[in-house]
Each structure stands twice: as C-alpha cells, then as structure tokens.
Design a protein around this motif. Sequence first.
Motif, short mmCIF file in Angstrom:
data_model
loop_
_atom_site.label_atom_id
_atom_site.label_comp_id
_atom_site.label_asym_id
_atom_site.label_seq_id
_atom_site.Cartn_x
_atom_site.Cartn_y
_atom_site.Cartn_z
N SER A 1 0.88 -1.08 -0.01
CA SER A 1 0.01 0.07 -0.05
C SER A 1 0.73 1.19 -0.05
O SER A 1 1.92 1.19 0.99
CB SER A 1 -0.82 -0.01 1.30
OG SER A 1 -1.80 1.23 1.23
N ALA A 2 0.54 2.27 -0.73
CA ALA A 2 1.33 3.44 -0.96
C ALA A 2 0.55 4.76 -0.87
O ALA A 2 -0.89 4.53 -1.38
CB ALA A 2 2.08 3.61 -2.13
N SER A 3 0.84 5.79 -0.31
CA SER A 3 0.00 6.93 -0.18
C SER A 3 0.83 8.12 -0.38
O SER A 3 2.18 8.06 0.11
CB SER A 3 -0.76 7.13 1.13
OG SER A 3 -1.56 8.28 1.19
N THR A 4 0.41 9.17 -1.12
CA THR A 4 1.03 10.46 -1.21
C THR A 4 -0.01 11.61 -0.92
O THR A 4 -1.11 11.65 -1.40
CB THR A 4 1.72 10.53 -2.64
OG1 THR A 4 2.69 11.86 -2.73
CG2 THR A 4 0.69 10.41 -3.68
N THR A 5 0.38 12.82 -0.47
CA THR A 5 -0.19 13.84 0.03
C THR A 5 0.62 15.01 -0.46
O THR A 5 1.75 15.36 -0.28
CB THR A 5 -0.70 14.12 1.44
OG1 THR A 5 -1.41 12.86 1.74
CG2 THR A 5 -1.44 15.23 1.77
N THR A 6 -0.26 15.99 -1.04
CA THR A 6 0.45 17.30 -1.40
C THR A 6 -0.35 18.61 -0.74
O THR A 6 -1.76 18.34 -0.71
CB THR A 6 0.44 17.68 -3.11
OG1 THR A 6 -1.07 17.69 -3.66
CG2 THR A 6 0.84 16.54 -3.88
N ARG A 7 0.13 19.19 -0.50
CA ARG A 7 -0.53 20.95 0.35
C ARG A 7 0.33 22.01 -0.29
O ARG A 7 1.43 22.00 -0.29
CB ARG A 7 -0.26 20.44 1.67
CG ARG A 7 -0.71 19.21 2.62
CD ARG A 7 -0.49 19.35 3.96
NE ARG A 7 -1.16 18.02 4.46
CZ ARG A 7 -0.91 17.66 5.73
NH1 ARG A 7 -0.12 18.19 6.42
NH2 ARG A 7 -1.47 16.48 6.12
N GLN A 8 -0.59 22.83 -0.66
CA GLN A 8 -0.26 23.91 -1.13
C GLN A 8 -0.89 25.16 -0.49
O GLN A 8 -2.31 25.05 -0.12
CB GLN A 8 -0.29 24.22 -2.45
CG GLN A 8 0.43 23.03 -3.47
CD GLN A 8 -0.53 21.98 -3.79
OE1 GLN A 8 -1.95 21.98 -3.75
NE2 GLN A 8 0.23 20.88 -4.13
N LEU A 9 -0.18 26.26 -0.12
CA LEU A 9 -0.84 27.53 0.28
C LEU A 9 -0.68 28.71 -0.17
O LEU A 9 0.72 28.92 -0.92
CB LEU A 9 -0.38 27.77 1.66
CG LEU A 9 -0.79 26.81 2.75
CD1 LEU A 9 0.14 27.20 4.17
CD2 LEU A 9 -2.35 26.98 3.26
#
Length: 156
Positions: free
Chosen positions: A14-22
């Motif tokens: 299982s793999a997960s990735t998250t991006t966050r931008q402000l």
Amino acid sequence: PSLSDADTIVPYASASTTTRQLFPLFGTQRPILLALRHSLTASTNSLPRHVSKAIGTSTNIRGKSSVGHVASAVRGTTELRIPFQLPLNVSQDASLVVFGDWILANEPNAAAFQRKSCLGMGLRKTIQGIPLQCDLTISDEGKIRSTFGLGSDFVF
C-alpha cells in the motif's frame, strides 16, 4: 504439516502520497489564503481487512460518515482562509474558513468507486496555545453536520 489456504500469508503493498499548497491571495500582514490538499492511496488486492479499514478511516472527509473498507482512494480539499479581527485585546489569529471536500474510494476487490463530497464553513482560533477548529458542513446528500477538532492546518 501443510498449511491450509486460510493459514497462508499473502503479501500486500500500500502506498499513499499527499500534496499541500498555500497560496496568498490578498493582503500582506495576514493575507487571505487559498489552501489545497490532495492525496492518493493505492494498494494491492490482497490487502488485509484491518489495513483497509485503517485506510478508510484516514481518508474520511468532513461532514461525512466513514467510507468503510478502502483499497484505493483519491481525496481533495480546497479551503479559502479569511483572517478577521476580534474585538478583544488578544492575539489576532482568528480566521473564517470556507471549504469543499471530496473523495473517490473503492473497496478491496471492487471495480466501482464511491463518491462523497461536502461544502462548509468554519472558524479557527488559537486559545492559550491550543489551535481550535469548529466546522459546519452540508453533504452531497443534504445532511448538515458540525465537527470540532484540534489543529491549525487540515486537521479534522
């Protein structure tokens, strides 16, 4: 002794990735912010039930019940964070948040995706060092729900 099919161990991944931008939009000292968060989770078909339940819990969105057991999911959040002044002589970190959340998720060994979404608004304020969140949401089913949480950024 031989192992039966129920006793065999099947590997999984299982793999997960998250991006966050402000993105600051207007203002200089305390600007209005556009905040985005998107995440993708994928796993193999041999995912154990307890792991698929944990993935389902972690991919939940505001204002909706749990999506249950999840093998793969795509989730997104868009927030417009508008700072405002309180009529008190205290630290000025209060903000109004207008947001939209959505998720596409499927169960292990299922071809169909569930789709859930919500819109809402909330308040953010730190009191004695504790970042507080209070949100009011309306789901794609028309249900209204309030939530309360701790954290200053994308915590619900």
